[in-house]
Design a protein around this motif. Structure first.
Motif, PDB file in Angstrom:
ATOM      1  N   GLN A   1       0.930  -1.086   0.306  1.00 34.15           N
ATOM      2  CA  GLN A   1      -0.080   0.335   0.211  1.00 34.15           C
ATOM      3  C   GLN A   1       0.508   1.529   0.624  1.00 34.15           C
ATOM      4  OE1 GLN A   1      -2.081  -0.801   3.529  1.00 34.15           O
ATOM      5  NE2 GLN A   1      -4.021  -1.601   2.421  1.00 34.15           N
ATOM      6  N   CYS A   2       2.512   1.221   0.700  1.00 38.68           N
ATOM      7  CA  CYS A   2       2.928   2.183   0.886  1.00 38.68           C
ATOM      8  C   CYS A   2       3.885   2.260  -0.591  1.00 38.68           C
ATOM      9  CB  CYS A   2       3.748   2.220   2.038  1.00 38.68           C
ATOM     10  SG  CYS A   2       2.766   1.886   3.397  1.00 38.68           S
ATOM     11  N   GLY A   3       3.461   1.797  -1.298  1.00 39.88           N
ATOM     12  CA  GLY A   3       4.328   1.628  -2.635  1.00 39.88           C
ATOM     13  C   GLY A   3       6.132   1.360  -2.529  1.00 39.88           C
ATOM     14  N   CYS A   4       6.411   1.218  -1.408  1.00 40.90           N
ATOM     15  CA  CYS A   4       7.429   0.401  -1.103  1.00 40.90           C
ATOM     16  C   CYS A   4       8.398  -0.757  -1.767  1.00 40.90           C
ATOM     17  CB  CYS A   4       7.560   0.926   0.594  1.00 40.90           C
ATOM     18  SG  CYS A   4       7.448   2.659   0.954  1.00 40.90           S
ATOM     19  N   SER A   5       6.915  -1.841  -1.821  1.00 40.73           N
ATOM     20  CA  SER A   5       7.593  -3.005  -2.555  1.00 40.73           C
ATOM     21  C   SER A   5       9.329  -3.054  -3.190  1.00 40.73           C
ATOM     22  CB  SER A   5       6.244  -3.905  -2.887  1.00 40.73           C
ATOM     23  OG  SER A   5       5.252  -4.193  -2.853  1.00 40.73           O
ATOM     24  N   GLU A   6       9.330  -1.914  -4.332  1.00 39.29           N
ATOM     25  CA  GLU A   6      10.623  -2.088  -5.062  1.00 39.29           C
ATOM     26  C   GLU A   6      12.073  -2.329  -4.425  1.00 39.29           C
ATOM     27  OE1 GLU A   6      11.577   0.931  -8.646  1.00 39.29           O
ATOM     28  OE2 GLU A   6       9.130  -0.077  -9.345  1.00 39.29           O
ATOM     29  N   VAL A   7      12.049  -1.045  -3.380  1.00 36.52           N
ATOM     30  CA  VAL A   7      13.164  -0.410  -2.216  1.00 36.52           C
ATOM     31  C   VAL A   7      13.424  -1.622  -1.836  1.00 36.52           C
ATOM     32  CG1 VAL A   7      13.864   1.122  -0.510  1.00 36.52           C
ATOM     33  CG2 VAL A   7      11.784   1.966  -2.480  1.00 36.52           C
ATOM     34  N   TYR A   8      12.984  -2.207  -0.986  1.00 35.26           N
ATOM     35  CA  TYR A   8      12.645  -3.201   0.039  1.00 35.26           C
ATOM     36  C   TYR A   8      13.101  -4.627  -0.985  1.00 35.26           C
ATOM     37  CZ  TYR A   8      11.805  -1.054   3.816  1.00 35.26           C
ATOM     38  OH  TYR A   8      11.357  -0.512   5.012  1.00 35.26           O
ATOM     39  N   LEU A   9      12.683  -4.761  -2.171  1.00 39.29           N
ATOM     40  CA  LEU A   9      13.656  -5.799  -3.429  1.00 39.29           C
ATOM     41  C   LEU A   9      14.877  -5.467  -4.078  1.00 39.29           C
ATOM     42  CD1 LEU A   9      10.616  -6.468  -5.483  1.00 39.29           C
ATOM     43  CD2 LEU A   9      11.092  -8.321  -3.644  1.00 39.29           C
ATOM     44  N   ASP A  10      14.852  -4.228  -4.123  1.00 37.75           N
ATOM     45  CA  ASP A  10      16.340  -3.928  -4.009  1.00 37.75           C
ATOM     46  C   ASP A  10      17.486  -4.285  -3.288  1.00 37.75           C
ATOM     47  OD1 ASP A  10      15.500  -3.131  -6.376  1.00 37.75           O
ATOM     48  OD2 ASP A  10      15.316  -0.620  -6.357  1.00 37.75           O
ATOM     49  N   CYS A  11      16.893  -4.362  -2.114  1.00 39.62           N
ATOM     50  CA  CYS A  11      17.793  -3.414  -0.896  1.00 39.62           C
ATOM     51  C   CYS A  11      17.862  -5.613  -0.720  1.00 39.62           C
ATOM     52  CB  CYS A  11      17.419  -3.449   0.526  1.00 39.62           C
ATOM     53  SG  CYS A  11      16.994  -2.362   1.042  1.00 39.62           S
ATOM     54  N   LEU A  12      17.074  -6.720  -0.933  1.00 41.43           N
ATOM     55  CA  LEU A  12      17.207  -7.998  -1.057  1.00 41.43           C
ATOM     56  C   LEU A  12      18.327  -8.173  -1.904  1.00 41.43           C
ATOM     57  CD1 LEU A  12      13.937 -10.180  -1.023  1.00 41.43           C
ATOM     58  CD2 LEU A  12      16.073 -10.241   0.893  1.00 41.43           C
TER      59      LEU A  12
END
Length: 962
Positions: free
Chosen positions: A673-684
């Protein structure tokens, strides 16, 4: 005796000699007659070396304690005679023995006493007294023996078996009947004889009286001649502390409430007329601390009497008891407010109980109200730090003051129960007058004023910190004080204790800022500038980091206008400080975790649209990812191990920080909902390569694994593509501990995604098992406890994994591994249930077996499984509980047995009459079970109520085991 070995008893001997002496001691303990050599050496005074004498007593002690029953009557007689002749020799010695030898001798006497008094040596005390008479050296030993006997019989810290406890009770009863009056008479003679000439013996004797008074007839001691002598000792400087303790024990003795009241009152009258109540005349603080303890004992005894009398409905005597209590309050207050904290601390119990009485009274007299106020002022005064308190390097004295403050807090809470209005008014008065002139007031007074406001939050209880609604007068008083606190400028006070108290209080009363939000900016500034996160003291910075995160979390709805400003201001505090730049960052990495969490909370809970949240989150995490890549490259090239370790630490911090920001998400505000999936996938993607780094594996894997746990929760199925390669890396050359920590990750994935991860699980199932079996089969040293424990924990993890797979409806993962592998897995579960004495693992194994029987045990189950049930699972349900190591008195084992019962019930459910027939005609007869018991067993198994069978099974195995 081995003279060479004896040389090692000297504390200055070198380690070889010492080892030899220890080995010799063990040898003498086992030897059936070595004790006789030691007894002879003691009786004939063969050795003058103290350490050898002590050693001889130790050998005798071991003999009496552990092997006495093996001795003949003549040998037992020899031990008695040895001790008595040693005692006689002490009367003639030109020099007394060292204290440690006298104490050890007393212990041996005491052990022999508890062993022999009831049977072979009823004249023990008579024999000893006839030897020692009033010889000071003999009296010293006699008193030490009495103390050693008391600790054998009465010491609460010594754990006794029920047999020993029964024996001790019998000894005390017999002593009361046969010798206590004579012992008491001997104490009186000793006291009378030595009170003016030998203070050491007199004090020892007073200690004995104090110890024995708890379990002998009190009238033997609480009589005129004894009490008058004790009161006389109260005026002799070298005796009065011991006399005080002795009187305390007398007062503490349980007795009839009216008698107790009379005893205490008569004592008080004498003490008062002798001037002991004028404590301002007394300079000896050690004595006053004991005296305070005595007054506390007298006060609490009177309160116990009052409580009992009220309960019994004896109003007249209860009134008298209350009157007696009231007359001690003035003295109690003097002691409570004494500048020495030990003296004050010793009276707090009386004070606390007195307030409890006032709480129960419906109406208070003017005097009682004045007492409450006086206690309140005393507490406020005593809460104050003194000049000597060392804030930078807190040692034992500081720790004791912190403990003392906790006691005072209990008093304050009790005061709030008696009169909340009075407490609030008093605190408000002190707070307002102090904060008006804080610039010119000493730090300890400013600190205590804020501290009192802080303490009110707990003392005046409300639900969920709602101090600013409900009772109007209370709410407005607290609101006024909070307003003064945040607008007075006291946050700039130049002392760490005041600064910390300011932030603690602001966070404790965070609800104030929902009522008066206009004060939020100035408090935020205090947190962010040199008063808080940039304070010169590391201790203040560290605590503020935690408090700041709490403040922001609790007020997240009010934070919206300040978010970007705060994020800009904390930018430098978020920097990952790499090991090589020598720059000492303001915050430790643990403190930085709180700052990252705070940043995450601000972004996630903001009212911004998703794309803005995503941009802010990217700004927060991108520097971490960039630093991570650089540091990982440096680690790959690093030669020096110390440098490798510090780089790995830094990499681990980066992963930890990213992990911590994700704590801000919730069911209401998900990562998606916060649109942050991509950032955390990048972290992964950034962090996963660390898994293939051959250096510092433990620390890197542990950090990435924790991050994966978080991402499974936050990113849900988006994380799945990363799992196979991560698992592959984590399974490469791993130790027991790595596997043990990796399995929970797989369990989490299995339980959460179930069928979605079935292909992945099927693929990695055998590689994981091979890795586990390989570690479990590695040879280890026979007595290597830690390796054995690691294997046990790994075995538990392995079974927990199988339980998760079968319990998540994924049994096909196992079924598809090929017949040979399936059998191998099943055999390990049977082994786990039967062969390893670990009830936690056994319980899990039976849960797995029940589940498999439920899934595969029917008519349409896999080929050969029904055979396996009868050949292996049914026998396991009997062989496991029949093992000697299967302890039915142990709670964990009973749980394992309960699951074993479920397994048998499930087999019966799936296979029906065929199962009963097998048990009746084949299996149970093969165990030589009697036909009537077989009948009984099969009937219990067929009962519809599973509980009946569980209870039966326990009884069945209790009967079956020898």
């Amino acid at each position: 005796m081995d003279e060479q070995a004896l040389l090692g008893l000297n504390p200055n001997a070198d380690s070889d000699f010492r080892q030899r002496a220890l080995a010799y001691f063990e040898q003498l303990k086992i030897s059936p007659d070595a004790w006789q050599v030691c007894a002879e050496a003691l009786a004939q005074r063969t050795y003058s070396d103290d350490h050898i004498k002590f050693f001889c007593f130790q050998v005798l002690e071991h003999q009496v304690k552990y092997k006495y029953s093996e001795l003949t009557t003549v040998q037992q007689q020899l031990i008695r005679e040895t001790l008595i002749s040693w005692l006689q020799a002490q009367m003639l010695n030109p020099q007394p023995e060292k204290t440690f030898i006298r104490n050890k001798a007393a212990q041996v006497f005491a052990l022999l006493f508890v062993t022999e008094y009831l049977t072979k040596w009823p004249k023990f005390f008579f024999d000893i007294l006839s030897v020692v008479d009033l010889n000071p050296r003999g009296v010293d030993l006699y008193l030490r023996i009495l103390m050693a006997i008391d600790s054998e019989l009465v010491d609460r810290d010594v754990v006794h078996t029920s047999e020993e406890a029964r024996r001790n009770t019998l000894i005390k009863d017999t002593m009361r009947e046969q010798c206590i009056p004579n012992l008491v008479e001997s104490w009186y003679q000793i006291l009378q004889n030595y009170q003016y000439t030998n203070s050491e013996v007199t004090c020892q004797c007073l200690e004995v009286v104090g110890a024995y008074v708890s379990w002998i007839d009190l009238s033997l001691i609480a009589n005129d001649r004894f009490i008058n002598m004790l009161l006389g000792h109260m005026s002799i400087e070298v005796l009065r502390e011991e006399a005080c303790d002795c009187l305390f024990e007398i007062v503490n003795k349980g007795m009839d409430p009216v008698d107790k009241m009379k005893l205490v009152e008569s004592l008080c009258r004498v003490l008062q007329s002798a001037g002991f109540f004028s404590i301002d005349q007394e300079e000896d603080v050690d004595f006053l601390a004991r005296f305070s303890k005595l007054v506390n004992g007298m006060g609490q005894s009177l309160i116990v009497s009052w409580t009992k009398l009220i309960k019994n409905g004896d109003i007249k005597n209860a009134q008298e008891a209350l009157q007696a209590i009231e007359t001690k309050v003035a003295l109690m207050l003097q002691l409570l407010v004494h500048e020495d904290d030990d003296i004050s601390s010793n009276i707090i119990g009386f004070c606390y109980d007195y307030l409890h009485i006032l709480k129960q009274l419906t109406v208070l007299s003017d005097q009682q109200k004045a007492n409450v106020e006086a206690i309140m002022l005393a507490v406020m005064k005593k809460l104050t730090y003194d000049e000597e308190y060392n804030f930078e390097n807190e040692g034992e004295d500081e720790a004791m003051f912190v403990e003392y403050r906790k006691q005072l807090k209990l008093l304050l809470d009790r005061l709030a129960q008696v009169s909340p209005e009075l407490l609030l008014a008093s605190v408000r008065r002190v707070f307002s007058s102090t904060l008006q002139n804080w610039q010119t007031t000493r730090f300890m007074e400013v600190e205590v004023a804020i501290r009192l406001l802080y303490m009110l939050a707990e003392a005046l209880p409300v639900s969920h910190g709602a101090h600013f609604s409900g009772d109007v007068s209370k709410a407005s008083a607290l609101q006024d004080m909070m307003r003064t606190l945040v607008t007075s400028g006291v946050s700039s006070y130049q002392h760490t204790s005041v600064t910390l108290e300011f932030f603690e209080t602001v966070v404790r009363y965070e609800k104030f800022f929902t009522v008066e939000p206009q004060h939020i900016p100035c408090v935020l500034m205090a947190f962010l500038d040199h008063r808080g996160l940039r304070h010169s003291s590391a201790k203040v910075r560290s605590r503020t980091a935690y408090l700041f995160s709490r403040f922001v979390k609790s007020l997240n709805k009010q934070m919206n206008p300040f978010i970007e400003d705060i994020l800009n201001r904390i930018q430098d505090l978020l920097e990952l400080s790499p090991p090589e730049n020598g720059y000492q960052s303001l915050l430790s990495s643990d403190d930085q975790l709180f700052i990252y969490e705070t940043a995450g909370v601000l972004i996630v809970n903001s009212e911004y649209p998703a794309e803005r949240k995503q941009a802010l989150m990217r700004n927060l995490l991108t520097p971490l990812m960039e630093k991570f890549k650089i540091l990982l490259e440096k680690l790959m090239l690093a030669q020096d191990e110390e440098r490798q370790a510090s780089l790995a630490d830094c990499l681990n911090h980066a992963v930890g920080f990213a992990s911590r920001t994700s704590k801000a998400f919730s069911n209401k505000q998900t990562v998606k909902q916060c649109g942050c999936s991509e950032v955390y996938l990048d972290c992964l993607q950034t962090f996963l390569p660390a898994l293939s780094c051959p250096l510092q594996k433990d620390i890197l894997r542990s950090g990435v694994r924790t991050f994966l746990h978080r991402m499974i929760i936050c990113l849900e199925e988006e994380v799945l593509p990363f799992i196979p390669s991560a698992s592959e890396h984590m399974l490469k050359d791993c130790e027991a501990k790595d596997l043990q920590e990796f399995i929970p990750l797989i369990n989490q994935i299995t339980a959460k995604f179930k069928i979605q991860v079935s292909p992945f699980l099927q693929q990695m199932f055998m590689p994981l098992l091979h890795a586990i079996f390989e570690v479990l089969l590695r040879p280890a040293e026979e007595n290597d406890q830690s390796a054995a424990l690691e294997k046990q924990m790994l075995r538990r993890s392995y079974f927990a994994f199988l339980q998760t797979v079968t319990g998540s409806g994924m049994s096909e993962v196992i079924a598809n591994q090929g017949a040979e592998n399936v059998e191998r897995v099943l055999v390990t579960v049977i082994q786990g249930a039967v062969e390893y004495p670990d009830p936690i693992a056994q319980k899990t194994c039976f849960i797995i077996l029940s589940k498999l029987v439920e899934l595969w045990g029917g008519k349409d189950g896999p080929v050969g499984f029904a055979d396996f049930v009868y050949k292996h699972i049914v026998p396991a349900c009997f062989l496991a509980p029949l093992k000697q190591t299967f302890d039915l008195a142990d709670a964990q084992t009973v749980l394992a047995l309960s699951e074993c019962a479920v397994t048998l019930k499930t087999i019966h459910l799936k296979r029906g009459p065929e199962c009963v027939q097998y048990l009746q005609q084949e299996y149970l007869p093969s165990l030589q079970v009697a036909p009537e018991i077989i009948q009984e067993f099969c009937q219990a198994l067929q009962q519809p109520d599973a509980k009946v069978f569980k209870n039966y099974l326990k009884v069945f195995f209790q009967r079956a085991k020898p």
